[in-house]
Scaffold this active site. Structure first.
Site, short mmCIF file in Angstrom:
data_model
loop_
_atom_site.label_atom_id
_atom_site.label_comp_id
_atom_site.label_asym_id
_atom_site.label_seq_id
_atom_site.Cartn_x
_atom_site.Cartn_y
_atom_site.Cartn_z
CE1 TYR A 7 65.85 70.04 19.54
CE2 TYR A 7 65.78 72.27 19.26
CZ TYR A 7 66.17 70.81 18.91
OH TYR A 7 67.77 70.89 18.97
NE ARG A 38 64.43 68.60 11.47
CZ ARG A 38 64.56 69.75 11.34
NH1 ARG A 38 66.29 68.85 11.08
NH2 ARG A 38 64.87 70.45 12.10
NE ARG A 85 62.66 60.16 37.32
CZ ARG A 85 62.92 59.23 37.77
NH1 ARG A 85 62.96 57.57 38.54
NH2 ARG A 85 64.05 58.24 36.95
CE LYS A 99 65.98 70.59 15.41
NZ LYS A 99 66.75 70.52 15.44
CD GLU A 102 74.12 66.19 14.01
OE1 GLU A 102 73.27 66.75 12.59
OE2 GLU A 102 73.52 65.03 13.86
N1 PDD Z 1 69.32 72.77 15.26
N2 PDD Z 1 72.35 68.93 13.65
C1 PDD Z 1 72.01 68.87 14.82
C2 PDD Z 1 72.95 68.16 15.42
C3 PDD Z 1 70.61 70.52 14.75
O1 PDD Z 1 71.02 70.94 15.51
C4 PDD Z 1 70.51 71.60 13.85
C5 PDD Z 1 69.74 71.92 14.30
C6 PDD Z 1 70.58 70.87 12.85
C7 PDD Z 1 70.39 71.79 11.20
O2 PDD Z 1 69.35 71.33 11.15
P1 PDD Z 1 67.99 72.65 10.88
O3 PDD Z 1 68.56 72.38 9.62
O4 PDD Z 1 67.10 71.74 10.22
O5 PDD Z 1 67.91 73.26 11.22
C8 PDD Z 1 71.45 69.56 12.29
C9 PDD Z 1 68.41 74.07 15.69
C10 PDD Z 1 68.84 74.77 14.60
C11 PDD Z 1 68.68 74.44 16.92
O6 PDD Z 1 68.79 73.29 17.92
O7 PDD Z 1 68.60 75.43 17.53
#
Ligand code: PDD
Length: 286
Positions: A33, A52, A101, A150, A182
């Site tokens: 996503y 990304r 599945r 992601k 993070e």
């Molecule tokens: N989350 N680290 C994690 C684990 C994240 O889920 C996100 C972003 C970030 C920051 O990435 P970016 O700057 O590209 O948004 C770092 C999004 C916003 C979410 O899951 O809603």
């Protein structure tokens, strides 16, 4: 008014949008996503998010159902159709719905990937969190080993937010092997003696698009940046701290595990970076 969402080539009212119960996103969290923020009805750093996304898809051997140019057009259509001035666009691609599945990936020729997108209108600039700063707790990072992709496997981050809520704070910073990885949905930073310190890139963290932009802008503004791991103890002794993400931009952190940072209010570096980031991103928005 019902929101208009996008599902596999169609724009539909949200209550008419459907995805199969056999969709691998639903059964296996087999999906990726992106969240792109919207300011003044325009997309912030779409190119970064698209790049990304392509990388995430490539790492998982998943086909992109549309080109990145088509994706940009769909983003713009949704922003327009839903009159989004400020907020975000959510995009999810999964490996589609196979006949049954099965753990084995389906043949992409027979099972097209699923693409869904929707908007959320939300005030991002005038957020309470930006004004007062947020408080975080530390929790163990027990996520899988490819956090640079992601994916939609967000159960543990969601549990982390609940742990934070239960502790009466706003978010959690995750710790692995004694150092901070993070935040649950953002990248984490500390500031000491004017220097911005944030974990280096690797498979242990998501390569934040906001992180890349903020570090570039910080360096261009002659601020010192160090990309290296830091411990929670070092963070508690920092002058200030902050997080970055597409939906929160730069948001100050004012307490970690109950220990106030500085005077317990948003620090000057975080406030300045937020301002610079919003100004610059606005200028470059598409
Ligand atoms: N989350 N680290 C994690 C684990 C994240 O889920 C996100 C972003 C970030 C920051 O990435 P970016 O700057 O590209 O948004 C770092 C999004 C916003 C979410 O899951 O809603």
């Amino acid at each position: 008014m019902s929101r208009i969402v996008y599902v596999n080539g169609e724009y539909l009212p949200e209550d008419q949008a459907r995805v199969s119960i056999f969709d691998r996103g639903f059964l296996f969290a087999d999906g990726v996503y992106e969240v792109t923020s919207v300011l003044d009805g325009k997309l912030i750093d779409f190119q970064g998010h698209a790049a990304r996304l392509e990388r995430s898809l490539g790492e998982l051997d998943m086909a992109a159902p549309v080109t990145m140019d088509e994706l940009l057009a769909i983003h713009r259509d949704l922003v327009k159709l839903n009159n989004v001035e400020e907020g975000m666009v959510y995009l999810q691609i999964t490996r589609g719905a196979a006949a049954d599945r099965d753990f084995v990936f389906p043949d992409p020729a027979a099972t097209p990937s699923t693409l869904v997108m929707f908007t959320q209108s939300k005030g991002l600039i005038d957020s309470a969190a930006a004004k007062t700063g947020i408080k975080v707790i530390s929790i163990d990072d027990i996520r899988w080993g490819r956090r640079d992709i992601k994916t939609v496997q967000l159960l543990y981050p969601s549990m982390g937010k609940m742990m934070a809520k239960k502790a009466g704070v706003d978010d959690a910073w995750m710790v692995e092997d004694g150092v901070v990885t993070e935040g649950t949905s953002n990248n984490a930073y500390i500031v000491k003696g004017g220097k911005i310190i944030t974990r280096h890139l690797g498979t242990e963290i998501l390569h934040g698009i906001t992180r890349a932009a903020v570090l570039k802008m910080a360096r261009e503004s002659q601020m010192e940046v160090e990309e290296r791991p830091f411990t929670i103890e070092e963070a508690k002794a920092a002058d200030e701290a902050f997080v970055t993400s597409a939906s929160t931009f730069v948001t100050p952190v004012v307490a970690i595990d109950g220990v106030a940072l500085g005077d317990g209010t948003p620090g000057p570096v975080a406030r300045r970076l937020r301002e610079i980031y919003i100004d610059e991103s606005r200028k470059a928005a598409l």
